[in-house]
Write a protein that holds these residues in place. Structure first.
Motif, PDB file in Angstrom:
ATOM      1  N   MET A   1       0.851  -1.209   0.000  1.00  0.00           N
ATOM      2  CA  MET A   1       0.000   0.000   0.000  1.00  0.00           C
ATOM      3  C   MET A   1       0.883   1.253   0.000  1.00  0.00           C
ATOM      4  SD  MET A   1      -3.193   0.912   2.460  1.00  0.00           S
ATOM      5  CE  MET A   1      -3.220  -0.687   3.206  1.00  0.00           C
ATOM      6  N   ASN A   2       0.705   2.140  -0.944  1.00  0.00           N
ATOM      7  CA  ASN A   2       1.565   3.325  -0.943  1.00  0.00           C
ATOM      8  C   ASN A   2       1.056   4.402   0.023  1.00  0.00           C
ATOM      9  OD1 ASN A   2      -0.469   4.745  -2.167  1.00  0.00           O
ATOM     10  ND2 ASN A   2       0.348   4.476  -4.247  1.00  0.00           N
ATOM     11  N   GLU A   3       1.895   5.414   0.235  1.00  0.00           N
ATOM     12  CA  GLU A   3       1.591   6.444   1.232  1.00  0.00           C
ATOM     13  C   GLU A   3       0.278   7.165   0.936  1.00  0.00           C
ATOM     14  OE1 GLU A   3       2.987   7.217   4.134  1.00  0.00           O
ATOM     15  OE2 GLU A   3       4.166   5.409   3.784  1.00  0.00           O
ATOM     16  N   LYS A   4       0.024   7.349  -0.347  1.00  0.00           N
ATOM     17  CA  LYS A   4      -1.157   8.121  -0.736  1.00  0.00           C
ATOM     18  C   LYS A   4      -2.440   7.397  -0.329  1.00  0.00           C
ATOM     19  CE  LYS A   4      -2.121  11.266  -4.516  1.00  0.00           C
ATOM     20  NZ  LYS A   4      -2.030  11.469  -5.953  1.00  0.00           N
ATOM     21  N   LYS A   6      -2.690   5.093   1.955  1.00  0.00           N
ATOM     22  CA  LYS A   6      -2.723   5.040   3.419  1.00  0.00           C
ATOM     23  C   LYS A   6      -3.352   6.300   3.981  1.00  0.00           C
ATOM     24  CE  LYS A   6       1.217   2.347   4.980  1.00  0.00           C
ATOM     25  NZ  LYS A   6       2.597   2.507   5.438  1.00  0.00           N
ATOM     26  N   SER A   7      -2.852   7.448   3.499  1.00  0.00           N
ATOM     27  CA  SER A   7      -3.354   8.707   4.038  1.00  0.00           C
ATOM     28  C   SER A   7      -4.830   8.899   3.659  1.00  0.00           C
ATOM     29  CB  SER A   7      -2.468   9.852   3.554  1.00  0.00           C
ATOM     30  OG  SER A   7      -3.175  10.735   2.749  1.00  0.00           O
ATOM     31  N   PHE A   8      -5.204   8.404   2.459  1.00  0.00           N
ATOM     32  CA  PHE A   8      -6.607   8.509   2.050  1.00  0.00           C
ATOM     33  C   PHE A   8      -7.498   7.681   2.974  1.00  0.00           C
ATOM     34  CE2 PHE A   8     -10.198   6.862  -0.434  1.00  0.00           C
ATOM     35  CZ  PHE A   8     -10.822   8.054  -0.769  1.00  0.00           C
ATOM     36  N   LEU A   9      -7.060   6.444   3.258  1.00  0.00           N
ATOM     37  CA  LEU A   9      -7.834   5.559   4.129  1.00  0.00           C
ATOM     38  C   LEU A   9      -7.936   6.137   5.540  1.00  0.00           C
ATOM     39  CD1 LEU A   9      -6.691   1.980   3.095  1.00  0.00           C
ATOM     40  CD2 LEU A   9      -8.913   3.068   2.731  1.00  0.00           C
ATOM     41  N   PHE A  10      -6.797   6.703   6.012  1.00  0.00           N
ATOM     42  CA  PHE A  10      -6.789   7.270   7.356  1.00  0.00           C
ATOM     43  C   PHE A  10      -7.774   8.428   7.461  1.00  0.00           C
ATOM     44  CE2 PHE A  10      -4.920  10.187  10.552  1.00  0.00           C
ATOM     45  CZ  PHE A  10      -5.095   9.366  11.651  1.00  0.00           C
ATOM     46  N   LYS A  11      -7.713   9.312   6.440  1.00  0.00           N
ATOM     47  CA  LYS A  11      -8.649  10.451   6.446  1.00  0.00           C
ATOM     48  C   LYS A  11     -10.084   9.964   6.417  1.00  0.00           C
ATOM     49  CE  LYS A  11      -5.935  14.169   4.459  1.00  0.00           C
ATOM     50  NZ  LYS A  11      -5.479  14.646   3.156  1.00  0.00           N
ATOM     51  N   GLY A  12     -10.310   8.931   5.569  1.00  0.00           N
ATOM     52  CA  GLY A  12     -11.657   8.386   5.474  1.00  0.00           C
ATOM     53  C   GLY A  12     -12.125   7.836   6.818  1.00  0.00           C
ATOM     54  N   TRP A  13     -11.192   7.184   7.512  1.00  0.00           N
ATOM     55  CA  TRP A  13     -11.542   6.573   8.792  1.00  0.00           C
ATOM     56  C   TRP A  13     -11.907   7.620   9.837  1.00  0.00           C
ATOM     57  CZ3 TRP A  13      -7.983   5.907  13.250  1.00  0.00           C
ATOM     58  CH2 TRP A  13      -8.594   5.190  14.284  1.00  0.00           C
ATOM     59  N   ILE A  14     -11.080   8.688   9.942  1.00  0.00           N
ATOM     60  CA  ILE A  14     -11.398   9.694  10.964  1.00  0.00           C
ATOM     61  C   ILE A  14     -12.685  10.439  10.619  1.00  0.00           C
ATOM     62  CG2 ILE A  14      -9.160  10.114  12.083  1.00  0.00           C
ATOM     63  CD1 ILE A  14      -8.528  12.216  10.181  1.00  0.00           C
ATOM     64  N   LEU A  15     -12.900  10.660   9.318  1.00  0.00           N
ATOM     65  CA  LEU A  15     -14.131  11.344   8.909  1.00  0.00           C
ATOM     66  C   LEU A  15     -15.335  10.482   9.258  1.00  0.00           C
ATOM     67  CD1 LEU A  15     -14.960  13.942   7.428  1.00  0.00           C
ATOM     68  CD2 LEU A  15     -15.195  12.565   5.364  1.00  0.00           C
TER      69      LEU A  15
END
Lengths: 278, 246
Positions: A1-4, A6-15
């Motif tokens: 999984m690339n950084e992009k 990961k950060s997308f999934l993380f943002k999605g999770w907190i939202l």
């Protein structure tokens, strides 16, 4: 999984988490509002309960007054203790061991389940000190419950006062006590008031500490500190627990939530005006 | 004539000795500058003079005579009232300008509104803020940095001290504000004894009558500013002034 990703999934999770919590809060409030709004009228707000069984008719005025009284007593009692303890810890106590001990006790107190505090209030205040089931015994028990809540916040506020400001007062030859009352407490005033208001809301919503110490199914507005009272959370518990009137229970819940909301808004406003002053 | 006589002063924090056997006299109504590299004990020396050192956990041995009487034989509060102090960063109380200046006089029992107003007005004139301020009820924290520092000097003056200690009062200020404060200190030295800690050598040169050079807690050289800067006796002083130490 690339950084992009990961950060997308993380943002999605907190939202998503935020949205879920907000949705639950709005659902609870909306549900109570839609079920409770019908029972709210002048009679419900300003009359005592009536009917057979008591509570199936009439209003909740004594419970509103009772809850406000319990909040007031608990806030006065707890804040006097909490503010004094915090001042002692921050400005007078020099032994780290005593400081640690007091912090430990405060932490333990905040960990005691509220029904146990209720039991303590019942055996110590109601029976041993012979206060009887009364608004005073209930208020004091609630005070024990919110004391750690206020103490921790007040201590933090006092510690946040700039040391060099305090020192410039001492450098004028001014005593510790005068510095405390005329400089430090005025600086911390709004933070302390906001902590007390929040704690008051906490006390008002609690049912278990007052079940054994203060609250009764029916009582008029208390004539003295030794009279038993009605209180909103306990009234709500009786109305649903005994299956008296679900409709009135929702009305009671709505009033309780609105009162807590008002208290929280007041506390927020106090905090905002303080920030603007700085 | 000396208003302060420091005899064999040693100061330590726990086991760490910061000032070592230091003796010097401070002349009345003059400006004395204390210079030296960072961490040499300048500020510690200054805070020993009004016993504020005790608030920071330091301990003193030796003798400090204020008007020929040991400073420890005075009440701590009296010493601090007579020897005022201004800190490195401005420390206005987060109240109005008026309340900042009446805070201490009220403590010392001045209740009369007219008297308090007079103190506020006189002090503001004394520190040159009178014409710069329109509203006395303005929050003191809303003043500019230089104005805040002058207010703090004013606040120290409201208790009518005899000595004013300043701990690098201009280090947080720009050139223009520094100039204002230096001018103010020169004016004040007619009436007050001023001891100023500074890392700014040209500032010491510009305003002080006497200069003390301290290195590692020891007094290396103490003389008139003119002599210290033009013809220092000790090599270490010369090296510091010529910019060898940081």
């Amino acid at each position: 999984m690339n950084e992009k990703t990961k950060s997308f999934l993380f943002k999605g999770w907190i939202l998503l988490s935020t949205l879920i919590v907000l949705a639950i809060v709005f659902y609870i409030f909306g549900y109570i509002l839609s079920n409770g709004i019908e029972s709210i009228n002048m009679e419900f707000l300003l009359d005592g309960p009536s009917g057979i069984p008591v509570g199936s008719q009439g209003g909740i005025f004594p419970a509103i007054v009772g809850s406000l009284l319990l909040m007031l007593i608990s806030c006065v009692f707890a804040s006097i203790l909490a503010i004094s303890t915090s001042i002692y810890l921050v400005f007078y106590c020099e032994s780290e061991r005593i400081k640690g001990l007091i912090h430990l006790i405060t932490q333990c107190m905040s960990g005691v389940p509220s029904i146990i505090l209720g039991l303590f209030g019942y055996t110590f205040l109601v029976l041993y000190l012979n206060l009887g089931r009364s608004v005073l015994a209930g208020g004091l028990t609630l005070g024990f419950m919110i004391y750690p809540f206020i103490q921790v916040r007040v201590e933090k506020t006092l510690l946040e006062v700039d040391k060099s400001i305090i020192n410039s007062s001492y450098a004028l030859g001014i005593s510790r006590t005068y510095t405390l009352f005329k400089l430090i407490l005025p600086i911390c005033k709004s933070d302390i008031v906001s902590a007390i208001t929040l704690a008051g809301g906490f006390a008002m919503g609690a049912a278990s500490p007052i079940i054994l110490t203060a609250a009764v199914t029916f009582a008029p507005i208390p004539s003295s500190l030794s009279s038993p009272v009605m209180a909103l959370p306990f009234h709500l518990y009786i109305l649903t627990g005994e299956g008296i009137s679900l409709e009135k229970a929702y009305g009671t819940a709505l009033v309780l939530i609105l009162l807590l909301l008002i208290i929280n808004i007041i506390s927020t406003i106090i905090n905002i005006t303080r920030k603007e002053h700085k | 004539m000396s208003i302060l006589k420091i005899n064999n002063l040693s100061v330590s924090y726990g086991n760490k000795q910061v000032i070592k056997d230091l003796s010097m006299n401070i002349a009345r109504n003059k400006i004395t500058a204390i210079i030296g590299p960072s961490g040499c004990g300048k500020s510690t020396l200054l805070t020993s003079l009004n016993l504020m050192i005790e608030e920071n956990g330091g301990s003193i041995s030796g003798e400090i005579l204020f008007k020929d009487k040991a400073s420890i034989s005075y009440e701590k509060a009296d010493i601090r009232r007579m020897i005022g102090m201004v800190f490195q960063t401005p420390t206005p109380f987060p109240f109005s300008i008026y309340k900042n200046l009446t805070y201490a006089p009220k403590y010392y029992g001045i209740k009369d509104k007219k008297e308090l107003n007079r103190i506020v007005e006189d002090t503001l004139k004394e520190v040159g803020l009178y014409d710069e301020i329109d509203d006395l009820n303005m929050l003191a924290t809303k003043l500019s940095g230089g104005q805040q520092q002058r207010l703090c000097i004013g606040r120290a003056l409201t208790v009518e001290p005899e000595i004013l200690l300043l701990d690098e009062p201009c280090s947080a200020l720009d050139i223009r504000n520094t100039e204002n404060i230096e001018k103010l200190l020169l004016d004040l030295s007619d009436e007050y004894t001023i001891v100023i800690v500074t890392h700014n050598l040209s500032q010491a040169k510009r305003i002080s009558d006497y200069t003390a050079f301290i290195l590692d807690g020891e007094l290396i050289e103490y003389d008139t500013t003119d002599k210290v800067f033009t013809n220092p006796k000790d090599n270490r002083t010369r090296e510091y002034i010529e910019g060898i130490y940081g």
